[in-house]
Enzyme design. Structure first.
Site, PDB file in Angstrom:
ATOM      1  N   SER A 123       0.444   2.873  -6.303  1.00  0.00           N
ATOM      2  CA  SER A 123       0.424   3.069  -5.013  1.00  0.00           C
ATOM      3  C   SER A 123      -0.566   2.530  -4.142  1.00  0.00           C
ATOM      4  O   SER A 123      -2.315   2.044  -4.393  1.00  0.00           O
ATOM      5  CB  SER A 123      -0.963   4.443  -4.680  1.00  0.00           C
ATOM      6  OG  SER A 123      -1.483   5.042  -3.993  1.00  0.00           O
ATOM      7  N   LYS A 178       2.089   5.134   3.091  1.00  0.00           N
ATOM      8  CA  LYS A 178       3.214   4.209   2.223  1.00  0.00           C
ATOM      9  C   LYS A 178       4.211   4.237   2.025  1.00  0.00           C
ATOM     10  O   LYS A 178       4.887   3.247   2.371  1.00  0.00           O
ATOM     11  CB  LYS A 178       2.622   4.094   0.906  1.00  0.00           C
ATOM     12  CG  LYS A 178       0.817   3.372   0.191  1.00  0.00           C
ATOM     13  CD  LYS A 178       0.627   2.456  -0.745  1.00  0.00           C
ATOM     14  CE  LYS A 178      -0.739   2.921  -0.732  1.00  0.00           C
ATOM     15  NZ  LYS A 178      -1.562   3.519  -0.729  1.00  0.00           N
ATOM     16  N   SER A 186      -2.203   8.298   1.435  1.00  0.00           N
ATOM     17  CA  SER A 186      -1.907   7.091   1.029  1.00  0.00           C
ATOM     18  C   SER A 186      -0.006   7.810   0.844  1.00  0.00           C
ATOM     19  O   SER A 186       0.717   6.874   0.525  1.00  0.00           O
ATOM     20  CB  SER A 186      -1.949   6.625  -0.529  1.00  0.00           C
ATOM     21  OG  SER A 186      -2.841   6.091  -0.710  1.00  0.00           O
TER      22      SER A 186
END
Length: 536
Positions: free
Chosen positions: A374, A200, A197
């Site tokens: 997230s 991102k 993640s």
């Protein structure tokens, strides 16, 4: 309205006491370092001298009144910080953080919404001390005369921590002084690894660069002439909500009410209802398949297709978010006196008249929500909007190409980087620790205030998002970072304020981990050590 000290404060008192004890030594050092600068500021504006309170030796805090004493010390530093940094909004800082400093200036705590305490009324609950470290570099947080950490000292500190077996076989790591851009540490920093993640961060920088922080996403209704077909047109807003209280996000109920009003003004009480999702192209389902971490990606989706009342985290999703949203919309129209046919897919023509619209908050807010929670659904939507702004197709592949294109325009090191999505759920994504620290340094660049939400959106250790329950043993408030977790992959990338007030960007990418909890703890220990580092 003045908020007295009630049960919630009493319950939270132990945690506040713990945090104040943890940051008290740093506060003393910061006040000492900042005293000359604050004195100069006071003289420049021709006000009385600033008297900094003399801090006693650290000892256990016993009452909230003592906590307020520590807060007073922090206020003297906060005055200088705010004056030097200038208007926070101009640099992309969240308004909420500005309001928080203003609240600290009020004796006895924040007065939430009132004009002052009434005579004889209880004092507001005490405000917490300034435990969140600033985001700026040394020139905007604490003006110390100490130089940046020495590379060898940082290496001596981090080497053993990153070499632990819990982090698999040789993680990629990098640490950069945000003020100068100098790399202070690198170990496998240019090795392309699965980022999970932390992808991102790249998506956020690309979207803000392509669209700007003030860009908004619009969902609308359009009436086709002659046919009385009403088309619900998806604008790719991943924060569209059908909840009764939208909380500042675009509301499907509001859109239905405004549409019903417009139809009523035209004498229309029954319509053919359709929905348009043609803004996006390509597969709706991510390569991971049906998954509670991400709904099928659609230009029209309310509450991210969640079947419950949650707004973040894993949740069972509907199979067709657009059809589900259109059905909800039909129900809201019915409540407003407009009957419809069962909704079906269509495409609004260029001749259709727009009846009503709802718009998302600025892109900056979406980026912050994506990073803090997230949020995979927001990430994939932003990748598609980046694609549209870059002349690519609004698909997984188009979004991936657009992200790389935008980062390349910023001059970031893309060697080895591979994008397949915007969320990092694809196990074939590859980033380097050097690229991630480069992204964070770019977001802190004073010349690029539009990228500031990348930093303000990072979860704060011990306080927000995916770091809320982590770093509760000393580094709370000093580490802000994006987490990343896949099976066998644990990553962490963000910023930390070291013991001398320097803002550092770091990235740790570990692959081949066998115990996620142990790997996470190892990464947290490493970031905590960096926060406590003077490293001369």
């Amino acid at each position: 309205m003045v908020v007295p000290e009630l049960r919630p404060w009493q319950a939270a008192k132990p945690q506040v006491v713990r945090v104040v004890n943890a940051v008290r030594p740093r506060l003393a050092g910061a006040v000492t370092a900042a005293r000359p600068r604050i004195a100069r500021l006071a003289k420049a504006v021709r006000v009385g001298p600033v008297h900094l309170p003399r801090l006693p030796r650290p000892r256990t805090v016993r009452t909230w009144q003592y906590t307020a004493g520590a807060t007073t010390a922090g206020l003297a530093l906060a005055v200088g910080v705010v004056t030097v940094a200038g208007p926070w909004d101009a640099n992309g800082q969240r308004t909420a953080e500005r309001d928080r400093v203003a609240a600290l200036e009020r004796s006895g705590g924040a007065d939430h919404g009132g004009s002052g305490a009434a005579a004889g009324a209880p004092l507001p609950a005490p405000s917490a001390g300034p435990v969140l470290a600033g985001l700026g570099g040394a020139t905007t947080v604490v003006d110390t005369k100490k130089g940046a950490p020495a590379g060898k000292a940082v290496s001596d500190l981090l080497g053993p921590l990153l070499g632990t077996p819990e982090l698999g076989g040789g993680p990629g790591a990098a640490v950069v002084d945000v003020t100068t851009g100098e790399r202070l540490y690198g170990s496998g920093a240019d090795k392309a690894l699965a980022p999970a993640s932390t992808t991102k961060i790249a998506t956020a920088v690309a979207a803000l660069s392509a669209l700007g922080p003030d860009h908004r996403l619009t969902t609308r209704t359009a009436l086709e002439p002659d046919t009385r077909e009403l088309v619900l047109v998806g604008g790719g807003d991943p924060t569209l909500t059908a909840h009764t209280r939208p909380g500042g996000w675009a509301g499907l109920r509001e859109l239905a009410a405004d549409t019903a009003k417009a139809l009523g003004e035209r004498g229309i009480r029954r319509i053919t209802l359709s929905y348009d999702t043609t803004l996006y192209t390509g597969p709706a389902l991510h390569s991971i398949g049906v998954n509670e971490n991400l709904a099928p990606v659609s230009a029209l989706a309310a509450d991210e297709g969640r079947t419950g009342t949650s707004s973040s985290g894993p949740a069972v999703r509907v199979a067709d978010p657009a059809a589900h949203t259109a059905a909800l919309f039909a129900g809201f129209l019915k409540d407003a006196g407009i009957s419809t046919t069962p909704p079906g897919p269509s495409k609004a023509s260029t001749r259709a008249e727009t009846l009503a619209t709802v718009t998302s908050p600025p892109l900056a807010a979406l980026v912050e929500r994506m990073l803090t929670n997230s949020d995979n659904d927001i990430a994939e939507a932003l990748a598609r909007h980046t694609a549209l702004a870059s002349g690519e197709s609004a698909s997984f592949a188009g979004g991936a190409r657009a992200i790389a294109t935008q980062l390349r325009k910023l001059g970031l090191p893309l060697a080895g980087a591979v994008f397949h999505d915007g969320s990092g759920l694809d196990r074939e994504d590859r980033l380097t620790a050097g690229l991630l620290t480069g992204l964070l340094a770019k977001a802190a660049d004073p010349g690029r205030p539009g990228l500031r939400p990348v930093l303000t959106g990072l979860p704060v250790a011990g306080f927000t998002g995916t770091l809320r329950s982590r770093y509760t043993d000393g580094a709370a408030g000093f580490v802000r970072a994006k987490t990343g977790t896949l099976t066998g992959v644990n990553t962490l990338a963000g910023t930390v304020v070291d013991s001398d007030g320097h803002l550092l960007a770091f990235a740790f990418l570990a692959s081949g981990t066998t115990d996620a909890a142990q790997a996470q703890s190892a990464l947290d220990r490493t970031a905590t050590a960096l926060a406590g580092c003077g490293c001369r």
